[in-house]
Design a protein around this motif. Sequence first.
Motif, PDB file in Angstrom:
ATOM      1  N   TYR A  66       0.847  -1.187   0.000  1.00  8.85           N
ATOM      2  CA  TYR A  66       0.000   0.000   0.000  1.00  8.85           C
ATOM      3  C   TYR A  66       0.880   1.233   0.000  1.00  8.85           C
ATOM      4  CZ  TYR A  66      -3.713  -3.163   1.702  1.00  8.85           C
ATOM      5  OH  TYR A  66      -4.612  -4.187   1.844  1.00  8.85           O
TER       6      TYR A  66
ATOM      7  N   LEU B 260      -8.010  -1.232  -0.023  1.00  5.94           N
ATOM      8  CA  LEU B 260      -8.489  -2.522  -0.535  1.00  5.94           C
ATOM      9  C   LEU B 260      -9.944  -2.661  -0.111  1.00  5.94           C
ATOM     10  CD1 LEU B 260      -7.888  -5.246  -1.933  1.00  5.94           C
ATOM     11  CD2 LEU B 260      -7.148  -6.117   0.304  1.00  5.94           C
TER      12      LEU B 260
ATOM     13  N   HIS C 270     -14.008  -7.400   0.992  1.00 12.24           N
ATOM     14  CA  HIS C 270     -13.994  -8.653   0.234  1.00 12.24           C
ATOM     15  C   HIS C 270     -14.027  -9.842   1.181  1.00 12.24           C
ATOM     16  CE1 HIS C 270      -9.770  -8.083   1.351  1.00 12.24           C
ATOM     17  NE2 HIS C 270      -9.686  -9.417   1.302  1.00 12.24           N
TER      18      HIS C 270
ATOM     19  N   ASP D 113     -12.153 -13.679   1.383  1.00 10.92           N
ATOM     20  CA  ASP D 113     -11.142 -14.543   0.777  1.00 10.92           C
ATOM     21  C   ASP D 113     -11.798 -15.903   0.543  1.00 10.92           C
ATOM     22  OD1 ASP D 113      -8.522 -12.980   0.717  1.00 10.92           O
ATOM     23  OD2 ASP D 113      -9.266 -12.591   2.721  1.00 10.92           O
TER      24      ASP D 113
ATOM     25  N   VAL E  72      -7.049 -17.681   7.399  1.00 13.88           N
ATOM     26  CA  VAL E  72      -6.132 -16.807   6.665  1.00 13.88           C
ATOM     27  C   VAL E  72      -5.471 -15.933   7.716  1.00 13.88           C
ATOM     28  CG1 VAL E  72      -5.859 -15.031   4.900  1.00 13.88           C
ATOM     29  CG2 VAL E  72      -7.522 -16.854   4.562  1.00 13.88           C
TER      30      VAL E  72
ATOM     31  N   SER F 174      -2.827 -12.740   8.566  1.00 12.02           N
ATOM     32  CA  SER F 174      -2.172 -11.584   7.965  1.00 12.02           C
ATOM     33  C   SER F 174      -1.166 -10.943   8.900  1.00 12.02           C
ATOM     34  CB  SER F 174      -3.196 -10.556   7.484  1.00 12.02           C
ATOM     35  OG  SER F 174      -3.511  -9.629   8.494  1.00 12.02           O
TER      36      SER F 174
ATOM     37  N   PHE G 190      -8.303  -0.996   9.327  1.00 14.81           N
ATOM     38  CA  PHE G 190      -8.824  -2.282   8.846  1.00 14.81           C
ATOM     39  C   PHE G 190     -10.258  -2.425   9.324  1.00 14.81           C
ATOM     40  CE2 PHE G 190      -9.383  -6.919   9.840  1.00 14.81           C
ATOM     41  CZ  PHE G 190      -9.120  -7.473   8.603  1.00 14.81           C
TER      42      PHE G 190
ATOM     43  N   LEU H   9      -4.452  -1.229  12.470  1.00 21.31           N
ATOM     44  CA  LEU H   9      -3.394  -2.245  12.512  1.00 21.31           C
ATOM     45  C   LEU H   9      -2.046  -1.546  12.422  1.00 21.31           C
ATOM     46  CD1 LEU H   9      -4.834  -5.029  10.170  1.00 21.31           C
ATOM     47  CD2 LEU H   9      -4.810  -4.952  12.682  1.00 21.31           C
TER      48      LEU H   9
ATOM     49  N   VAL I  65      -3.258 -10.676  12.294  1.00 22.08           N
ATOM     50  CA  VAL I  65      -4.711 -10.923  12.354  1.00 22.08           C
ATOM     51  C   VAL I  65      -4.977 -12.332  11.830  1.00 22.08           C
ATOM     52  CG1 VAL I  65      -6.991 -10.234  11.510  1.00 22.08           C
ATOM     53  CG2 VAL I  65      -5.260  -8.487  11.979  1.00 22.08           C
TER      54      VAL I  65
ATOM     55  N   LEU J 237      -8.056 -14.697  10.654  1.00 16.22           N
ATOM     56  CA  LEU J 237      -9.486 -14.839  10.311  1.00 16.22           C
ATOM     57  C   LEU J 237      -9.751 -16.327  10.165  1.00 16.22           C
ATOM     58  CD1 LEU J 237     -10.536 -12.212   7.583  1.00 16.22           C
ATOM     59  CD2 LEU J 237     -10.608 -12.021  10.070  1.00 16.22           C
TER      60      LEU J 237
ATOM     61  N   HIS K 250     -14.103  -8.111   4.870  1.00 13.54           N
ATOM     62  CA  HIS K 250     -13.094  -7.285   5.535  1.00 13.54           C
ATOM     63  C   HIS K 250     -12.369  -6.498   4.458  1.00 13.54           C
ATOM     64  CE1 HIS K 250     -11.127 -10.996   4.276  1.00 13.54           C
ATOM     65  NE2 HIS K 250     -10.041 -10.242   4.088  1.00 13.54           N
TER      66      HIS K 250
ATOM     67  N   LEU L 247      -9.376  -2.843   3.805  1.00  9.78           N
ATOM     68  CA  LEU L 247      -8.413  -1.896   4.337  1.00  9.78           C
ATOM     69  C   LEU L 247      -8.801  -0.507   3.814  1.00  9.78           C
ATOM     70  CD1 LEU L 247      -5.468  -0.444   4.426  1.00  9.78           C
ATOM     71  CD2 LEU L 247      -5.899  -2.266   6.108  1.00  9.78           C
TER      72      LEU L 247
ATOM     73  N   ARG M 274       3.037   0.462   3.315  1.00  7.50           N
ATOM     74  CA  ARG M 274       2.716  -0.693   4.174  1.00  7.50           C
ATOM     75  C   ARG M 274       2.712  -1.973   3.355  1.00  7.50           C
ATOM     76  NH1 ARG M 274      -2.552  -3.196   5.243  1.00  7.50           N
ATOM     77  NH2 ARG M 274      -2.546  -4.242   7.263  1.00  7.50           N
TER      78      ARG M 274
ATOM     79  N   ASN N 233       1.273  -5.822   3.587  1.00  7.04           N
ATOM     80  CA  ASN N 233       0.438  -6.777   4.305  1.00  7.04           C
ATOM     81  C   ASN N 233       0.648  -8.137   3.662  1.00  7.04           C
ATOM     82  OD1 ASN N 233      -2.572  -8.205   4.448  1.00  7.04           O
ATOM     83  ND2 ASN N 233      -1.857  -7.286   6.339  1.00  7.04           N
TER      84      ASN N 233
ATOM     85  N   THR O  87      -0.567 -12.040   3.508  1.00  7.31           N
ATOM     86  CA  THR O  87      -1.626 -12.964   3.938  1.00  7.31           C
ATOM     87  C   THR O  87      -1.245 -14.385   3.563  1.00  7.31           C
ATOM     88  OG1 THR O  87      -2.936 -12.266   2.021  1.00  7.31           O
ATOM     89  CG2 THR O  87      -3.650 -11.463   4.149  1.00  7.31           C
TER      90      THR O  87
HETATM   91  C1  MD6 Z   1      -4.855  -5.794   4.752  1.00 12.96           C
HETATM   92  N1  MD6 Z   1      -6.065  -7.830   4.786  1.00 12.96           N
HETATM   93  O1  MD6 Z   1      -4.682  -5.874   5.967  1.00 12.96           O
HETATM   94  C2  MD6 Z   1      -5.844  -6.657   4.052  1.00 12.96           C
HETATM   95  N2  MD6 Z   1      -7.443 -11.111   4.549  1.00 12.96           N
HETATM   96  O2  MD6 Z   1      -4.218  -5.004   4.063  1.00 12.96           O
HETATM   97  C3  MD6 Z   1      -6.808  -8.840   4.312  1.00 12.96           C
HETATM   98  O3  MD6 Z   1      -7.380  -8.804   3.251  1.00 12.96           O
HETATM   99  C4  MD6 Z   1      -6.920 -10.049   5.149  1.00 12.96           C
HETATM  100  O4  MD6 Z   1      -6.026  -9.042   7.101  1.00 12.96           O
HETATM  101  C5  MD6 Z   1      -7.580 -12.252   5.240  1.00 12.96           C
HETATM  102  C6  MD6 Z   1      -7.193 -12.376   6.553  1.00 12.96           C
HETATM  103  C7  MD6 Z   1      -6.661 -11.299   7.192  1.00 12.96           C
HETATM  104  C8  MD6 Z   1      -6.520 -10.104   6.496  1.00 12.96           C
END
Ligand code: MD6
Length: 223
Positions: free
Chosen positions: A125, A131, A134, A136, A146, A148, A157, A173, A179, A181, A190, A192, A208, A210, A212
């Motif tokens: 980012y 973002l 969405h 996943d 998932v 992150s 977030f 964050l 994180v 999920l 979820h 950003l 940044r 991130n 995943t």
């Molecule tokens: C972000 N995170 O933190 C985007 N997906 O930039 C995600 O899309 C995400 O934080 C799945 C599990 C945890 C996450």
Amino acid sequence: MPREVPPPTKPEAAGKTVFPEGVDVYRAYLGEEQQRALVQTIEGIVAVAPLYRPAMPRTGKLFSISMTNCGPLGWVSDKAGGYRYQPHHPITVAPWPAMPIQLLDLWADLAAYPAPPEACLINHYSIGTQLGSHIDADEEDFNAPVISVSLGDDAVFHVGGTTRNAPKTRIVLRSGDVVVLGGASRKAYHGLDRIHPHSSDIVPRGGRFNLTLRRVTKPGSSR
Ligand code: MD6
Ligand code: FE
């Protein structure tokens, strides 16, 4: 300097935001030196598998963030093929770089899942990018969480429920936060909203990262 691994940060215990069931936030899971080492590892991956901006299915509109991957599979998206996993970089066509040991260890510590992650999507980012909300959902096994990892600038977030209009919880964050999920939130919406520019110096290029971590296939299935 040696450090203890913190327990999951249960927000209700801190009298703070309560996350939906299945969302675990580990504040400062990585210490500063671990963050800097992981950023160096990620920069090594990006040097081989360059960051690029994928396109949305059908419309071909570009994501504002840029992406690459490591691990046996990587998540990609383009106008014609849509969201999917594939074993090679879409531009260089080379196999994705190996998953670094730091990330395999992190998954082993937190995933409570009997097989390693197959994909690590690396999102970058820069100022002004985001973002959208969405789920996943391109993996075969939703029993795996998932996970992150945030590195660099602070970011807002949000996480809601399994329908788009469910109420959303927003949290900032910070670099080193992790994180998870899983469970009831594995298929929660979820996204950003924004980053706070120049709020961290952990990422030398700025912005940044991130990361995943995902399990894509069911263990034991051949693909
Ligand atoms: C972000 N995170 O933190 C985007 N997906 O930039 C995600 O899309 C995400 O934080 C799945 C599990 C945890 C996450
Ligand atoms: Fe996601």
